[in-house]
Design an enzyme around this catalytic site. Structure first.
Site, PDB file in Angstrom:
ATOM      1  N   ASN A  32      16.243  45.028 -33.058  1.00  0.00           N
ATOM      2  CA  ASN A  32      15.800  45.203 -34.451  1.00  0.00           C
ATOM      3  C   ASN A  32      14.411  44.599 -34.664  1.00  0.00           C
ATOM      4  O   ASN A  32      13.911  44.572 -35.778  1.00  0.00           O
ATOM      5  CB  ASN A  32      16.803  44.587 -35.442  1.00  0.00           C
ATOM      6  N   TYR A 145      23.287  28.758 -34.111  1.00  0.00           N
ATOM      7  CA  TYR A 145      23.168  29.355 -32.775  1.00  0.00           C
ATOM      8  C   TYR A 145      24.338  28.929 -31.889  1.00  0.00           C
ATOM      9  O   TYR A 145      25.023  29.767 -31.302  1.00  0.00           O
ATOM     10  CB  TYR A 145      21.842  28.927 -32.156  1.00  0.00           C
ATOM     11  N   THR A 175      15.044  28.869 -19.783  1.00  0.00           N
ATOM     12  CA  THR A 175      14.355  29.811 -18.893  1.00  0.00           C
ATOM     13  C   THR A 175      12.956  30.047 -19.440  1.00  0.00           C
ATOM     14  O   THR A 175      12.754  30.017 -20.658  1.00  0.00           O
ATOM     15  CB  THR A 175      15.153  31.129 -18.826  1.00  0.00           C
TER      16      THR A 175
END
Ligand code: UDP
Length: 321
Positions: A32, A145, A175
Protein backbone atom coordinates in the site's frame (compact mmCIF):
# COMPACT_ATOMS: atom_id res chain seq x y z
CA UNK A 1 5.56 -21.36 -8.23
CA UNK A 2 3.31 -18.31 -8.29
CA UNK A 3 4.03 -16.46 -5.07
CA UNK A 4 2.34 -13.44 -3.50
CA UNK A 5 4.71 -11.16 -1.64
CA UNK A 6 3.02 -8.56 0.55
CA UNK A 7 5.12 -5.58 1.53
CA UNK A 8 6.85 -6.05 -1.83
CA UNK A 9 7.85 -2.39 -2.11
CA UNK A 10 9.61 -2.47 1.25
CA UNK A 11 13.19 -3.27 2.17
CA UNK A 12 12.98 -7.03 2.77
CA UNK A 13 9.94 -7.65 0.57
CA UNK A 14 11.62 -6.21 -2.52
CA UNK A 15 14.82 -8.21 -1.94
CA UNK A 16 12.72 -11.35 -1.51
CA UNK A 17 10.97 -10.61 -4.85
CA UNK A 18 14.42 -10.29 -6.49
CA UNK A 19 15.37 -13.70 -5.20
CA UNK A 20 12.10 -15.39 -6.20
CA UNK A 21 12.32 -14.03 -9.75
CA UNK A 22 15.96 -15.07 -9.98
CA UNK A 23 14.88 -18.59 -9.00
CA UNK A 24 12.38 -18.63 -11.88
CA UNK A 25 9.14 -18.11 -9.94
CA UNK A 26 6.24 -15.82 -10.78
CA UNK A 27 5.67 -13.04 -8.25
CA UNK A 28 2.65 -10.93 -7.39
CA UNK A 29 3.94 -7.95 -5.39
CA UNK A 30 1.40 -6.27 -3.12
CA UNK A 31 1.95 -3.08 -1.12
CA UNK A 32 0.00 0.00 0.00
CA UNK A 33 3.16 2.18 -0.12
CA UNK A 34 2.67 3.37 3.47
CA UNK A 35 6.38 2.89 4.14
CA UNK A 36 7.50 1.16 0.93
CA UNK A 37 8.55 2.77 -2.32
CA UNK A 38 7.98 1.93 -5.98
CA UNK A 39 11.65 2.74 -6.55
CA UNK A 40 12.42 -0.60 -4.87
CA UNK A 41 10.52 -2.35 -7.67
CA UNK A 42 11.91 -0.35 -10.61
CA UNK A 43 14.10 -3.30 -11.66
CA UNK A 44 10.96 -5.32 -12.51
CA UNK A 45 9.67 -2.94 -15.18
CA UNK A 46 8.95 -5.04 -18.28
CA UNK A 47 9.40 -8.30 -16.32
CA UNK A 48 6.49 -10.54 -17.41
CA UNK A 49 6.80 -12.76 -14.33
CA UNK A 50 6.20 -9.80 -11.98
CA UNK A 51 2.70 -8.45 -11.35
CA UNK A 52 2.04 -5.35 -9.23
CA UNK A 53 -1.05 -4.87 -7.03
CA UNK A 54 -1.42 -1.73 -4.94
CA UNK A 55 -3.58 -2.66 -1.98
CA UNK A 56 -3.82 -2.31 1.78
CA UNK A 57 -3.98 -5.96 2.86
CA UNK A 58 -5.66 -5.04 6.14
CA UNK A 59 -8.68 -4.23 3.94
CA UNK A 60 -8.34 -6.86 1.19
CA UNK A 61 -5.91 -9.02 -0.72
CA UNK A 62 -7.34 -8.78 -4.24
CA UNK A 63 -5.29 -11.39 -6.10
CA UNK A 64 -6.99 -13.91 -8.39
CA UNK A 65 -5.72 -17.06 -10.07
CA UNK A 66 -3.64 -19.93 -8.78
CA UNK A 67 -1.38 -19.18 -5.82
CA UNK A 68 1.31 -21.54 -4.49
CA UNK A 69 2.67 -19.45 -1.64
CA UNK A 70 1.94 -16.24 0.25
CA UNK A 71 4.92 -14.50 1.84
CA UNK A 72 3.80 -11.77 4.22
CA UNK A 73 6.24 -8.89 4.75
CA UNK A 74 3.65 -6.12 5.04
CA UNK A 75 4.16 -3.91 8.10
CA UNK A 76 5.87 -0.74 9.20
CA UNK A 77 9.02 -2.20 10.79
CA UNK A 78 11.05 0.66 12.22
CA UNK A 79 10.30 1.98 15.72
CA UNK A 80 9.89 5.50 14.28
CA UNK A 81 7.45 4.28 11.61
CA UNK A 82 5.29 2.19 13.86
CA UNK A 83 5.19 4.90 16.53
CA UNK A 84 3.79 7.14 13.76
CA UNK A 85 1.40 4.46 12.46
CA UNK A 86 0.40 2.39 15.51
CA UNK A 87 -3.16 1.57 14.47
CA UNK A 88 -2.13 0.75 10.88
CA UNK A 89 0.58 -1.52 12.31
CA UNK A 90 -1.93 -3.37 14.48
CA UNK A 91 -4.37 -3.65 11.58
CA UNK A 92 -1.85 -5.07 9.13
CA UNK A 93 -0.49 -7.53 11.70
CA UNK A 94 -3.98 -8.83 12.49
CA UNK A 95 -6.51 -8.22 9.67
CA UNK A 96 -3.76 -8.22 7.04
CA UNK A 97 -2.39 -11.55 8.20
CA UNK A 98 -5.94 -12.89 8.41
CA UNK A 99 -6.52 -12.01 4.74
CA UNK A 100 -3.24 -13.66 3.72
CA UNK A 101 -4.08 -16.81 5.66
CA UNK A 102 -7.59 -17.02 4.21
CA UNK A 103 -6.21 -16.82 0.69
CA UNK A 104 -3.55 -19.42 1.50
CA UNK A 105 -6.23 -21.71 2.95
CA UNK A 106 -8.46 -21.38 -0.14
CA UNK A 107 -5.51 -22.08 -2.44
CA UNK A 108 -3.81 -24.71 -0.24
CA UNK A 109 -0.78 -22.47 -0.54
CA UNK A 110 2.22 -22.27 1.80
CA UNK A 111 2.14 -19.25 4.13
CA UNK A 112 5.42 -17.60 5.15
CA UNK A 113 5.23 -15.04 7.97
CA UNK A 114 8.00 -12.48 8.34
CA UNK A 115 7.89 -12.27 12.12
CA UNK A 116 10.44 -10.54 14.30
CA UNK A 117 12.87 -10.67 17.20
CA UNK A 118 10.58 -8.03 18.74
CA UNK A 119 8.43 -10.99 19.86
CA UNK A 120 11.10 -11.41 22.57
CA UNK A 121 10.65 -7.78 23.69
CA UNK A 122 13.36 -6.64 26.13
CA UNK A 123 14.65 -10.18 26.64
CA UNK A 124 15.61 -11.72 29.98
CA UNK A 125 17.21 -14.68 28.22
CA UNK A 126 20.34 -14.18 26.18
CA UNK A 127 20.95 -15.06 23.40
CA UNK A 128 17.34 -15.52 22.38
CA UNK A 129 16.20 -19.04 21.50
CA UNK A 130 12.94 -19.81 19.76
CA UNK A 131 11.49 -21.48 22.88
CA UNK A 132 11.82 -18.24 24.91
CA UNK A 133 8.38 -16.64 25.23
CA UNK A 134 9.56 -13.10 25.52
CA UNK A 135 9.24 -10.08 27.77
CA UNK A 136 6.97 -7.57 26.09
CA UNK A 137 5.28 -4.50 27.55
CA UNK A 138 1.74 -4.95 26.16
CA UNK A 139 0.84 -1.26 26.47
CA UNK A 140 4.16 0.46 25.73
CA UNK A 141 5.00 2.46 22.59
CA UNK A 142 6.51 -0.62 20.86
CA UNK A 143 3.53 -2.84 21.69
CA UNK A 144 1.70 -2.01 18.44
CA UNK A 145 4.44 -3.85 16.54
CA UNK A 146 5.46 -6.48 19.09
CA UNK A 147 1.95 -7.57 19.92
CA UNK A 148 0.73 -7.48 16.32
CA UNK A 149 3.55 -9.83 15.34
CA UNK A 150 2.89 -12.06 18.35
CA UNK A 151 -0.78 -12.11 17.37
CA UNK A 152 0.25 -12.86 13.75
CA UNK A 153 2.25 -15.85 14.95
CA UNK A 154 -0.70 -17.06 17.04
CA UNK A 155 -3.09 -16.68 14.09
CA UNK A 156 -0.67 -18.47 11.79
CA UNK A 157 -0.38 -21.39 14.21
CA UNK A 158 -4.18 -21.54 14.60
CA UNK A 159 -4.56 -21.90 10.81
CA UNK A 160 -1.84 -24.52 10.85
CA UNK A 161 -3.60 -26.50 13.59
CA UNK A 162 -7.21 -26.07 12.48
CA UNK A 163 -6.80 -26.14 8.68
CA UNK A 164 -3.50 -28.05 8.50
CA UNK A 165 -2.14 -25.14 6.50
CA UNK A 166 1.58 -25.45 5.71
CA UNK A 167 3.14 -22.43 7.40
CA UNK A 168 6.66 -21.09 7.95
CA UNK A 169 7.41 -18.52 10.65
CA UNK A 170 10.70 -16.61 10.51
CA UNK A 171 11.75 -14.44 13.47
CA UNK A 172 13.89 -11.85 11.75
CA UNK A 173 16.56 -9.99 13.74
CA UNK A 174 18.03 -6.57 12.78
CA UNK A 175 18.84 -6.61 9.08
CA UNK A 176 20.48 -3.91 6.97
CA UNK A 177 21.44 -3.26 3.39
CA UNK A 178 20.56 -1.26 0.29
CA UNK A 179 16.94 -0.02 0.00
CA UNK A 180 16.45 0.81 3.66
CA UNK A 181 14.74 4.18 3.81
CA UNK A 182 17.23 6.87 4.73
CA UNK A 183 14.71 8.51 7.06
CA UNK A 184 13.15 5.40 8.62
CA UNK A 185 14.87 6.17 11.91
CA UNK A 186 16.59 2.83 12.35
CA UNK A 187 20.14 3.01 13.58
CA UNK A 188 21.79 1.79 10.36
CA UNK A 189 20.31 4.27 7.84
CA UNK A 190 20.18 7.03 10.45
CA UNK A 191 23.87 6.86 11.36
CA UNK A 192 25.09 6.24 7.81
CA UNK A 193 23.04 9.25 6.66
CA UNK A 194 24.47 11.41 9.45
CA UNK A 195 28.00 10.19 8.71
CA UNK A 196 27.70 10.92 5.01
CA UNK A 197 26.36 14.43 5.66
CA UNK A 198 29.06 15.11 8.27
CA UNK A 199 26.40 15.57 10.97
CA UNK A 200 26.72 14.35 14.58
CA UNK A 201 26.01 10.63 15.07
CA UNK A 202 23.11 10.24 17.51
CA UNK A 203 23.55 7.43 20.02
CA UNK A 204 20.52 6.78 22.22
CA UNK A 205 21.16 6.18 25.93
CA UNK A 206 24.75 5.31 26.80
CA UNK A 207 25.06 3.17 23.67
CA UNK A 208 25.75 0.03 25.73
CA UNK A 209 22.59 -1.68 24.43
CA UNK A 210 23.41 -4.36 21.86
CA UNK A 211 22.11 -5.43 18.48
CA UNK A 212 23.25 -8.12 16.04
CA UNK A 213 23.18 -6.92 12.44
CA UNK A 214 22.57 -9.26 9.51
CA UNK A 215 23.32 -8.30 5.93
CA UNK A 216 20.23 -8.51 3.73
CA UNK A 217 21.60 -11.10 1.27
CA UNK A 218 22.25 -13.53 4.13
CA UNK A 219 18.78 -12.98 5.51
CA UNK A 220 17.11 -13.54 2.13
CA UNK A 221 19.04 -16.79 1.71
CA UNK A 222 17.67 -17.98 5.06
CA UNK A 223 14.13 -16.96 4.17
CA UNK A 224 14.27 -18.71 0.82
CA UNK A 225 15.58 -21.89 2.43
CA UNK A 226 12.79 -21.69 4.99
CA UNK A 227 10.15 -21.28 2.29
CA UNK A 228 11.45 -24.37 0.46
CA UNK A 229 11.73 -26.43 3.67
CA UNK A 230 9.08 -28.24 5.69
CA UNK A 231 9.85 -26.29 8.84
CA UNK A 232 6.92 -24.63 10.57
CA UNK A 233 9.16 -22.69 12.93
CA UNK A 234 9.29 -20.21 14.47
CA UNK A 235 12.91 -20.11 13.45
CA UNK A 236 15.36 -17.29 14.21
CA UNK A 237 17.12 -15.68 11.26
CA UNK A 238 19.85 -13.20 12.11
CA UNK A 239 23.56 -12.75 12.49
CA UNK A 240 24.76 -13.68 15.99
CA UNK A 241 27.69 -11.24 15.89
CA UNK A 242 26.62 -8.89 18.69
CA UNK A 243 27.81 -5.31 18.98
CA UNK A 244 26.97 -2.37 21.22
CA UNK A 245 25.31 0.59 19.55
CA UNK A 246 28.26 2.75 20.60
CA UNK A 247 30.72 0.37 18.87
CA UNK A 248 28.51 0.49 15.81
CA UNK A 249 28.53 4.32 15.86
CA UNK A 250 32.34 4.32 16.12
CA UNK A 251 32.52 2.07 13.08
CA UNK A 252 30.34 4.48 11.10
CA UNK A 253 32.45 7.36 12.37
CA UNK A 254 35.58 5.70 10.97
CA UNK A 255 33.93 4.73 7.68
CA UNK A 256 32.77 8.29 7.12
CA UNK A 257 36.25 9.69 7.66
CA UNK A 258 35.99 10.70 11.32
CA UNK A 259 34.27 14.04 10.58
CA UNK A 260 31.19 13.34 12.70
CA UNK A 261 31.24 13.53 16.48
CA UNK A 262 29.17 11.13 18.57
CA UNK A 263 26.38 12.76 20.60
CA UNK A 264 24.16 11.07 23.17
CA UNK A 265 20.37 11.39 23.14
CA UNK A 266 17.71 9.98 25.51
CA UNK A 267 17.02 6.25 25.22
CA UNK A 268 13.50 5.60 23.89
CA UNK A 269 11.10 3.84 26.26
CA UNK A 270 11.32 0.02 26.32
CA UNK A 271 14.34 -0.03 24.01
CA UNK A 272 15.63 -3.64 24.30
CA UNK A 273 18.94 -3.72 26.20
CA UNK A 274 20.38 -6.77 24.47
CA UNK A 275 19.51 -8.66 21.35
CA UNK A 276 21.28 -11.60 19.78
CA UNK A 277 19.82 -14.58 17.91
CA UNK A 278 20.51 -18.20 18.83
CA UNK A 279 20.60 -19.74 15.34
CA UNK A 280 21.25 -23.43 16.04
CA UNK A 281 17.81 -24.32 14.70
CA UNK A 282 18.37 -22.50 11.39
CA UNK A 283 21.80 -24.09 11.09
CA UNK A 284 20.52 -27.60 11.76
CA UNK A 285 17.21 -27.49 9.93
CA UNK A 286 18.03 -25.21 7.02
CA UNK A 287 21.81 -25.60 6.78
CA UNK A 288 21.91 -21.81 7.00
CA UNK A 289 24.57 -19.52 8.44
CA UNK A 290 25.14 -15.83 7.73
CA UNK A 291 28.39 -15.30 5.85
CA UNK A 292 28.78 -11.53 5.47
CA UNK A 293 30.64 -9.78 8.33
CA UNK A 294 29.44 -6.31 9.38
CA UNK A 295 32.43 -4.58 7.83
CA UNK A 296 31.81 -6.11 4.41
CA UNK A 297 28.05 -5.60 4.65
CA UNK A 298 28.52 -1.92 5.43
CA UNK A 299 30.90 -1.58 2.48
CA UNK A 300 28.22 -3.10 0.25
CA UNK A 301 25.54 -0.82 1.71
CA UNK A 302 27.45 2.46 1.67
CA UNK A 303 27.19 3.29 -2.09
CA UNK A 304 23.39 2.97 -1.96
CA UNK A 305 23.11 5.67 0.70
CA UNK A 306 25.71 7.85 -1.03
CA UNK A 307 23.60 7.76 -4.20
CA UNK A 308 20.36 8.37 -2.28
CA UNK A 309 21.79 11.41 -0.50
CA UNK A 310 23.32 12.78 -3.70
CA UNK A 311 20.04 12.51 -5.65
CA UNK A 312 18.10 14.05 -2.73
CA UNK A 313 20.54 16.99 -2.75
CA UNK A 314 20.04 17.47 -6.51
CA UNK A 315 16.26 17.33 -6.10
CA UNK A 316 16.26 20.15 -3.54
CA UNK A 317 15.62 23.61 -4.98
CA UNK A 318 18.75 25.71 -5.01
CA UNK A 319 19.02 29.22 -3.50
CA UNK A 320 16.64 31.72 -5.06
CA UNK A 321 14.51 29.03 -6.68
N1 UDP B 1 19.55 4.03 17.99
C1 UDP B 1 20.52 5.00 18.22
N2 UDP B 1 20.55 6.10 17.41
C2 UDP B 1 19.68 6.28 16.39
C3 UDP B 1 18.71 5.30 16.12
C4 UDP B 1 18.67 4.19 16.95
O1 UDP B 1 21.33 4.86 19.15
O2 UDP B 1 19.79 7.32 15.72
C5 UDP B 1 19.53 2.82 18.83
C6 UDP B 1 18.18 2.42 19.38
O3 UDP B 1 17.90 3.12 20.58
C7 UDP B 1 18.36 0.93 19.57
C8 UDP B 1 19.31 0.53 18.46
O4 UDP B 1 19.95 1.73 18.04
O5 UDP B 1 18.97 0.67 20.81
C9 UDP B 1 18.62 -0.11 17.27
O6 UDP B 1 17.53 0.70 16.93
P1 UDP B 1 16.69 0.50 15.62
O7 UDP B 1 15.68 1.61 15.58
O8 UDP B 1 17.58 0.33 14.47
O9 UDP B 1 15.94 -0.88 15.77
P2 UDP B 1 15.44 -1.82 16.97
O10 UDP B 1 16.47 -2.87 17.04
O11 UDP B 1 15.38 -1.02 18.24
O12 UDP B 1 14.12 -2.28 16.51
Amino acid sequence: MRIIVTGAAGFLGSHFCDRLLAEGHEVVGVDNLATGSLANLAQFRGEPRFEWVESDISRALPVGGRVDAVADFASPASPVDYARLPIETLRVGSLGVFHCLELAREQRAVFLLASTSECYGDPEVHPQREDYWGHVNPIGPRSCYDESKRFAEALTMAYHRVHRLPVRIARIFNTYGPRMRLDDGRVVPQLIGQGLRGEPLTVYGDGQQTRSFCFVDDLIEGLYRLLRSNETGPINLGNPAETTVLEFARRIQTLSGGKSEIVFRPLPQDDPRRRCPEITLARQRLGWLPTVPLEEGLRRTWPYFETTIRSAAHAEPGPGQ
